[in-house]
Design a protein around this motif. Structure first.
Motif, PDB file in Angstrom:
ATOM      1  N   CYS A  82      -0.708  10.163 -11.664  1.00  0.00           N
ATOM      2  CA  CYS A  82      -0.606  11.559 -10.766  1.00  0.00           C
ATOM      3  C   CYS A  82       0.188  11.466  -9.682  1.00  0.00           C
ATOM      4  O   CYS A  82       0.630  12.452  -9.111  1.00  0.00           O
ATOM      5  CB  CYS A  82      -1.999  11.742 -10.361  1.00  0.00           C
ATOM      6  N   TYR A  83       0.994  10.308  -9.354  1.00  0.00           N
ATOM      7  CA  TYR A  83       1.855  10.036  -8.523  1.00  0.00           C
ATOM      8  C   TYR A  83       3.313  10.174  -8.224  1.00  0.00           C
ATOM      9  O   TYR A  83       3.739   9.976  -9.383  1.00  0.00           O
ATOM     10  CB  TYR A  83       1.646   8.638  -7.749  1.00  0.00           C
ATOM     11  N   GLY A  84       3.852  11.161  -7.380  1.00  0.00           N
ATOM     12  CA  GLY A  84       5.353  11.340  -7.445  1.00  0.00           C
ATOM     13  C   GLY A  84       6.007  12.497  -7.903  1.00  0.00           C
ATOM     14  O   GLY A  84       7.104  12.536  -7.789  1.00  0.00           O
ATOM     15  N   TYR A  85       5.060  13.379  -8.062  1.00  0.00           N
ATOM     16  CA  TYR A  85       5.661  14.823  -8.461  1.00  0.00           C
ATOM     17  C   TYR A  85       4.827  15.905  -8.096  1.00  0.00           C
ATOM     18  O   TYR A  85       3.638  15.787  -7.675  1.00  0.00           O
ATOM     19  CB  TYR A  85       5.938  14.691 -10.003  1.00  0.00           C
ATOM     20  N   LYS A  86       5.251  16.938  -7.994  1.00  0.00           N
ATOM     21  CA  LYS A  86       4.507  18.026  -7.477  1.00  0.00           C
ATOM     22  C   LYS A  86       3.513  18.777  -8.318  1.00  0.00           C
ATOM     23  O   LYS A  86       2.451  19.012  -7.862  1.00  0.00           O
ATOM     24  CB  LYS A  86       5.818  19.221  -7.242  1.00  0.00           C
ATOM     25  N   ASP A  87       3.743  19.244  -9.531  1.00  0.00           N
ATOM     26  CA  ASP A  87       2.894  19.791 -10.288  1.00  0.00           C
ATOM     27  C   ASP A  87       1.778  18.766 -11.065  1.00  0.00           C
ATOM     28  O   ASP A  87       2.212  18.235 -12.198  1.00  0.00           O
ATOM     29  CB  ASP A  87       3.332  20.885 -11.360  1.00  0.00           C
ATOM     30  N   VAL A  88       0.738  18.369 -10.481  1.00  0.00           N
ATOM     31  CA  VAL A  88      -0.052  17.487 -11.279  1.00  0.00           C
ATOM     32  C   VAL A  88      -1.103  18.050 -12.009  1.00  0.00           C
ATOM     33  O   VAL A  88      -1.362  17.542 -13.236  1.00  0.00           O
ATOM     34  CB  VAL A  88      -0.763  16.476 -10.059  1.00  0.00           C
ATOM     35  N   PHE A  89      -1.950  19.019 -11.457  1.00  0.00           N
ATOM     36  CA  PHE A  89      -3.147  19.227 -12.260  1.00  0.00           C
ATOM     37  C   PHE A  89      -2.866  20.700 -13.001  1.00  0.00           C
ATOM     38  O   PHE A  89      -1.957  21.429 -12.833  1.00  0.00           O
ATOM     39  CB  PHE A  89      -4.100  19.698 -11.352  1.00  0.00           C
ATOM     40  N   GLY A  90      -3.739  20.813 -14.144  1.00  0.00           N
ATOM     41  CA  GLY A  90      -3.895  21.911 -14.987  1.00  0.00           C
ATOM     42  C   GLY A  90      -2.217  22.003 -15.781  1.00  0.00           C
ATOM     43  O   GLY A  90      -1.772  23.462 -15.868  1.00  0.00           O
ATOM     44  N   GLU A 111       0.811  -1.249  -0.148  1.00  0.00           N
ATOM     45  CA  GLU A 111       0.071  -0.039  -0.017  1.00  0.00           C
ATOM     46  C   GLU A 111       0.984   1.275   0.029  1.00  0.00           C
ATOM     47  O   GLU A 111       1.529   1.703   1.140  1.00  0.00           O
ATOM     48  CB  GLU A 111      -0.960  -0.060   1.267  1.00  0.00           C
ATOM     49  N   THR A 112       1.263   1.658  -1.223  1.00  0.00           N
ATOM     50  CA  THR A 112       2.382   2.705  -1.228  1.00  0.00           C
ATOM     51  C   THR A 112       1.949   4.309  -1.333  1.00  0.00           C
ATOM     52  O   THR A 112       2.544   4.973  -1.629  1.00  0.00           O
ATOM     53  CB  THR A 112       3.357   2.293  -2.303  1.00  0.00           C
ATOM     54  N   ARG A 113       0.443   4.113  -1.518  1.00  0.00           N
ATOM     55  CA  ARG A 113      -0.038   5.523  -1.665  1.00  0.00           C
ATOM     56  C   ARG A 113       0.575   6.484  -0.836  1.00  0.00           C
ATOM     57  O   ARG A 113       0.918   7.800  -1.164  1.00  0.00           O
ATOM     58  CB  ARG A 113      -1.532   5.395  -1.506  1.00  0.00           C
ATOM     59  N   HIS A 114       0.622   6.201   0.527  1.00  0.00           N
ATOM     60  CA  HIS A 114       1.272   7.116   1.631  1.00  0.00           C
ATOM     61  C   HIS A 114       2.688   7.543   1.275  1.00  0.00           C
ATOM     62  O   HIS A 114       3.184   8.603   1.508  1.00  0.00           O
ATOM     63  CB  HIS A 114       1.180   6.330   2.946  1.00  0.00           C
ATOM     64  N   LEU A 115       3.432   6.800   0.451  1.00  0.00           N
ATOM     65  CA  LEU A 115       4.828   7.121   0.091  1.00  0.00           C
ATOM     66  C   LEU A 115       5.046   8.131  -0.777  1.00  0.00           C
ATOM     67  O   LEU A 115       5.836   8.802  -0.944  1.00  0.00           O
ATOM     68  CB  LEU A 115       5.535   5.924  -0.411  1.00  0.00           C
ATOM     69  N   PHE A 116       4.103   8.438  -1.642  1.00  0.00           N
ATOM     70  CA  PHE A 116       3.722   9.137  -2.677  1.00  0.00           C
ATOM     71  C   PHE A 116       3.351  10.701  -2.150  1.00  0.00           C
ATOM     72  O   PHE A 116       3.447  11.548  -2.657  1.00  0.00           O
ATOM     73  CB  PHE A 116       3.036   9.018  -3.795  1.00  0.00           C
ATOM     74  N   GLU A 117       3.107  10.670  -1.024  1.00  0.00           N
ATOM     75  CA  GLU A 117       2.101  11.924  -0.290  1.00  0.00           C
ATOM     76  C   GLU A 117       3.217  13.084  -0.209  1.00  0.00           C
ATOM     77  O   GLU A 117       2.930  14.071  -0.552  1.00  0.00           O
ATOM     78  CB  GLU A 117       1.715  11.649   1.054  1.00  0.00           C
ATOM     79  N   LYS A 118       4.636  12.805   0.179  1.00  0.00           N
ATOM     80  CA  LYS A 118       5.576  13.698   0.383  1.00  0.00           C
ATOM     81  C   LYS A 118       5.964  14.445  -0.950  1.00  0.00           C
ATOM     82  O   LYS A 118       6.736  15.272  -1.007  1.00  0.00           O
ATOM     83  CB  LYS A 118       6.734  13.036   1.159  1.00  0.00           C
ATOM     84  N   TYR A 119       5.662  13.971  -1.994  1.00  0.00           N
ATOM     85  CA  TYR A 119       6.309  14.621  -3.206  1.00  0.00           C
ATOM     86  C   TYR A 119       5.265  15.634  -3.864  1.00  0.00           C
ATOM     87  O   TYR A 119       5.751  16.239  -4.966  1.00  0.00           O
ATOM     88  CB  TYR A 119       6.423  13.575  -4.388  1.00  0.00           C
ATOM     89  N   THR A 120       4.285  16.106  -3.173  1.00  0.00           N
ATOM     90  CA  THR A 120       3.382  17.126  -3.629  1.00  0.00           C
ATOM     91  C   THR A 120       2.776  17.809  -2.352  1.00  0.00           C
ATOM     92  O   THR A 120       2.919  17.341  -1.176  1.00  0.00           O
ATOM     93  CB  THR A 120       2.332  16.686  -4.692  1.00  0.00           C
ATOM     94  N   ASP A 121       2.044  18.919  -2.695  1.00  0.00           N
ATOM     95  CA  ASP A 121       1.498  19.692  -1.427  1.00  0.00           C
ATOM     96  C   ASP A 121       0.257  18.637  -1.053  1.00  0.00           C
ATOM     97  O   ASP A 121      -0.303  18.036  -1.767  1.00  0.00           O
ATOM     98  CB  ASP A 121       1.100  20.863  -1.560  1.00  0.00           C
ATOM     99  N   LYS A 122      -0.448  19.009   0.182  1.00  0.00           N
ATOM    100  CA  LYS A 122      -1.660  18.289   0.717  1.00  0.00           C
ATOM    101  C   LYS A 122      -2.659  18.394  -0.206  1.00  0.00           C
ATOM    102  O   LYS A 122      -3.432  17.462  -0.559  1.00  0.00           O
ATOM    103  CB  LYS A 122      -1.770  18.575   2.064  1.00  0.00           C
ATOM    104  N   GLU A 123      -3.028  19.815  -0.632  1.00  0.00           N
ATOM    105  CA  GLU A 123      -4.102  20.012  -1.326  1.00  0.00           C
ATOM    106  C   GLU A 123      -4.370  19.008  -2.734  1.00  0.00           C
ATOM    107  O   GLU A 123      -5.047  18.496  -3.182  1.00  0.00           O
ATOM    108  CB  GLU A 123      -4.229  21.530  -1.730  1.00  0.00           C
ATOM    109  N   THR A 124      -2.843  19.225  -3.119  1.00  0.00           N
ATOM    110  CA  THR A 124      -2.840  18.403  -4.580  1.00  0.00           C
ATOM    111  C   THR A 124      -3.182  17.177  -4.410  1.00  0.00           C
ATOM    112  O   THR A 124      -3.751  15.978  -5.107  1.00  0.00           O
ATOM    113  CB  THR A 124      -1.515  18.634  -5.117  1.00  0.00           C
TER     114      THR A 124
END
Lengths: 506, 85
Positions: free
Chosen positions: A199-207, A4-17
Motif C-alpha cells: 500500500c505504500y508509495g503511491y497516491k491511489d491505494v484503495f478501491g 523506520e521508513t513509514r514516514h518517508l512514504f507519507e508524502k506520496y498520498t493524501d493524509k486520509e489515505t
C-alpha cells in the motif's frame, strides 16, 4: 540497520489515505475489516461470476464448515491445488482463517510430486479443484492419512478461529537462494506485513480495479495481486488464461496491473503493433517484479501516463522488501525498504530481519542452518544503498537462474534429473546465450566412463547425448534444456570440490 | 478466409519479426521445418505474444497454449488452417 521508513512514504498520498493504511496481525482481522468497510462492493470476478466482500465472507465461512465437517482441526496443514479462480481464493482464506496452514501447490505439479509434497509437508488434507482429480489421485490412494476434499464443498458456516500473528499461515514454494525447491513457512503477521507493504508509495491505494494474471501459488501473485487488493477494498478480475489478459482488460478496464517484466514488455510491443494502448485508458500503475525491470520499460510507460513500480522481494520475505515511490523514483533501483524492514549489508550481501520474514524452510534443517546467521536471513543478493536510502541489486544470488518471464530455475534441481543417469558422473545446468542473442538453458555432463565401458558403449558422446535428450522430455517446460554438451574432462572445482559454476549471462 | 500455407507463413514471419526485429534475417529465411524454440528462440512469453497477435490477425480463438504447444512453424500453420477452414 533498522529503517523506520513509514514516514518517508507519507508524502506520496493524501493524509486520509495514509491514515487508512492500518497494520493488522492476521488475515482474520483483515478480512473482517474489509467486509465491514466494503461489504457490498465487488471483491472478485472470475469466469463464474462476480462476488462481493460479503459473498466472499459467507463462502469462506461455509468452507470452514466443510473443513470441520471432514474432521480437519485448526492447526492442520492443508494443501490446495487448482487454477486461479474465486474458488481458490475462497479455499485459501477458508483454510487460513480456520487456523490451518495452507500449502499452495503450483498447478503444474504432476501426480507423483503432489503425493511427495503431501508427505514432505506432513499435510493432513488436500483441497483440490474438481478438474484436478487426476493430479491428486495418486496422493489420495497412497497417502491413507490424507483427507481429500473438493473446493466446491460447503458446510454450515463456522466462525473464524482465534489466530494470532504468530500462527502459521502459509507454506509457499521457492527455489530459495541455494537451489532445490522448498517450502517457506510464513505466519499471519508476515503475510499481513507483506500485504500492507503493497500500500505504500503511491497516491491511489484503495478501491482500485486489479487484474490477476500471475499464479496464486507464487508469493507475488498471492500477496501483491490478491491480498493487497482485498485489504484495500479493491476489485480483482481473475484472467482465465494469460492469453486472454488483453481481451479481459478491454472489458474490465483495470487501474492496476501486477506483472513480470517480460509481460509488461509484451504489452508495450502489442500496443505498438496494434497502434492502441492495450492496457486500456484507465490503467494507472504497473507493479513490476519477480525479475529485474529494465529502466527503459519505466520510461516508455511514463510516456503513455502509466507508472511502473520496480520493487524487490522474496518468497522468504512475504513478497515485498522495498519499492519505488510514485514520485522521485529511481528506475535503476528497487526502491526504499518498507516500514519495519530490518536489514544490513554484509560483504555486499543483503541480510534481512523483520515482521515480514519467514519462520524458515519446512523440514530443511541444513538449508535453514545455511540460510541464517545470528537470526539474519542471508538473501544471497548483492546490493548497494545510496545516500537517499534506495537499494540497488548489484548481482543475483549465485546459483538461481531468473528467466526473462520471471520464472526461477534452480540448476541444482534440474541437474538431479540428469545425475540420476548411471552414465552421468556430474552435471552442470546454466544459462547460455546463442549467437542470435537468445537466452537458453544448457547442460554439460561429465560421463561416467567406467559404467559406459562396462556397457560396451563406443561412441560415448552420441550415446549420452541421446540419453540426456530423453531425460529432457520428462522435465517441466520451464526447465527444458536446449543445448547439450558431453565433456571429456571433469569440471573445474573449488577447494571443497564443488563445481565452479559458469556465469555466461548476467 | 481462404489463405494458402505460404500466405499464412508470410503473416507468421511478419508477426515474429515484430516480436524480435533483431532476428529479421533468420525469420525471413525460416521454413515450415524451422523449430520455434531451438531455431528462433521463442520463449513462453514470445509464444503468448504470437498467439495474441494471431488471434487478432486471423480472427480466431486458440485453446490455452504454452511454449511447448507448437514445435515447428508447420505445426502453427496446421493449427491456423484448421481454425480458419
Amino acid at each position: 540497520m533498522k529503517f523506520e521508513t513509514r514516514h518517508l512514504f507519507e508524502k506520496y498520498t493524501d493524509k486520509e489515505t495514509f491514515d487508512n493504511i492500518k497494520e493488522y496481525a492476521t488475515l482474520v482481522e483483515m478480512l473482517e475489516s474489509s467486509v465491514r468497510r466494503y461489504g457490498d462492493d465487488p471483491a472478485i470476478t472470475d469466469a463464474t461470476g462476480a462476488y462481493s466482500y460479503r459473498d466472499l465472507d459467507r463462502d469462506v465461512a461455509a468452507f470452514r464448515g466443510a473443513l470441520k465437517a471432514r474432521g480437519i482441526l485448526p492447526g492442520a496443514r492443508v494443501g490446495i491445488i487448482g487454477a486461479n479462480s474465486y474458488q481458490l481464493v475462497k479455499a485459501f482464506l477458508g483454510v487460513t482463517t480456520y487456523g490451518c496452514t495452507a500449502v499452495v501447490l503450483p498447478m503444474q505439479l504432476d501426480d507423483k510430486t503432489v503425493f511427495g509434497c503431501s508427505m514432505k509437508f506432513a499435510m493432513n488434507a488436500l483441497v483440490y479443484h474438481d478438474a484436478f482429480e487426476e493430479k491428486i489421485a495418486f496422493a489420495r490412494s497412497t497417502n491413507k492419512n490424507l483427507v481429500c476434499l473438493s473446493w466446491s464443498e460447503a458446510g454450515d458456516a463456522v466462525p473464524a478461529a482465534e489466530v494470532t500473528g504468530e500462527t502459521p499461515c502459509v507454506i509457499m514454494f521457492t527455489g530459495g537462494t541455494t537451489g532445490k525447491s522448498k517450502g517457506a513457512l510464513l505466519t499471519h503477521r508476515a503475510i499481513l506485513q507483506g500485504t500492507v507493504n503493497g500500500c505504500y508509495g503511491y497516491k491511489d491505494v484503495f478501491g482500485q480495479r486489479y487484474m490477476l494474471a500471475l499464479p496464486l501459488s507464487h508469493i507475488f501473485g498471492l500477496v501483491r495481486n490478491m491480498l493487497t487488493p482485498l485489504y484495500t477494498g479493491s476489485h480483482v478480475f481473475i484472467c482465465k488464461t494469460p492469453k486472454d489478459l488483453f481481451s479481459d482488460i478491454a472489458v474490465f478496464k483495470p487501474t492496476v496491473l501486477v506483472l513480470v517484466p517480460a509481460l509488461a514488455e509484451m504489452a508495450l510491443n502489442l500496443s505498438r503493433k496494434f497502434n492502441r494502448n492495450m492496457l486500456g485508458a484507465d490503467m494507472k500503475y504497473i507493479i513490476c517484479g519477480a525479475a529485474a525491470v529494465a529502466p527503459y520499460l519505466i520510461e516508455e510507460y511514463a510516456k503513455i501516463g502509466i507508472t511502473v513500480f520496480p520493487g524487490y522481494g522474496l518468497t522468504e520475505s512475504a513478497n515485498l522488501v522495498s519499492g519505488n515511490p510514485e514520485q522521485g523514483a529511481k528506475p535503476e533501483s528497487v526502491g526504499i525498504p518498507y516500514p519495519h524492514q530490518e536489514f544490513k549489508i554484509v560483504d555486499g550481501e543483503l541480510w534481512l530481519k523483520g515482521l515480514n520474514m519467514m519462520e524458515g524452510y519446512v523440514g530443511e534443517a541444513e538449508e535453514n542452518a545455511n540460510a541464517y546467521e545470528d537470526g539474519w536471513f542471508k538473501t544471497g543478493d548483492l546490493v548497494r544503498l545510496d545516500e537517499d536510502g534506495f537499494l540497488y541489486i548489484v548481482g543475483r544470488s549465485k546459483d538461481i537462474i531468473v528467466l526473462s518471464n520471471g520464472e526461477n530455475v534452480s540448476p541444482a534441481e534440474v541437474e538431479t534429473y540428469f545425475n540420476a543417469l548411471p552414465t552421468v558422473q556430474d552435471s552442470q545446468v546454466y544459462e547460455d546465450v546463442l549467437e542470435n542473442g537468445v537466452h537458453i538453458l544448457a547442460v554439460e555432463v561429465v560421463p561416467r566412463i567406467t559404467e559406459l565401458a562396462r556397457m560396451g558403449v563406443t561412441n560415448v558422446a552420441e550415446y549420452l547425448e541421446n540419453q540426456l535428450k530423453e531425460v529432457n522430455t520428462t522435465l517441466p517446460s520451464h526447465m527444458k534444456i536446449t543445448k547439450f554438451i558431453v565433456r571429456d574432462s571433469d569440471f573445474e572445482r573449488t577447494p571443497s570440490m564443488k563445481i565452479v559454476r559458469y556465469k555466461k549471462c548476467n | 478466409m481462404q489463405l494458402s500455407r505460404k500466405e499464412i507463413l508470410e503473416k507468421l514471419q511478419d508477426i515474429m519479426i515484430s516480436i524480435n526485429d533483431n532476428d529479421r534475417e533468420r525469420i525471413e529465411a525460416c521454413t515450415e521445418q524451422t523449430r520455434l524454440v531451438e531455431d528462433l528462440g521463442l520463449t513462453s512469453v514470445g509464444m503468448l505474444y504470437l498467439v495474441i497477435v494471431l488471434e487478432e490477425s486471423f480472427r480466431i480463438k486458440f485453446e490455452d497454449v504454452g511454449a511447448a504447444t507448437f514445435s515447428t512453424v508447420a505445426k502453427v500453420i496446421d493449427y491456423i488452417e484448421e481454425k480458419i477452414k
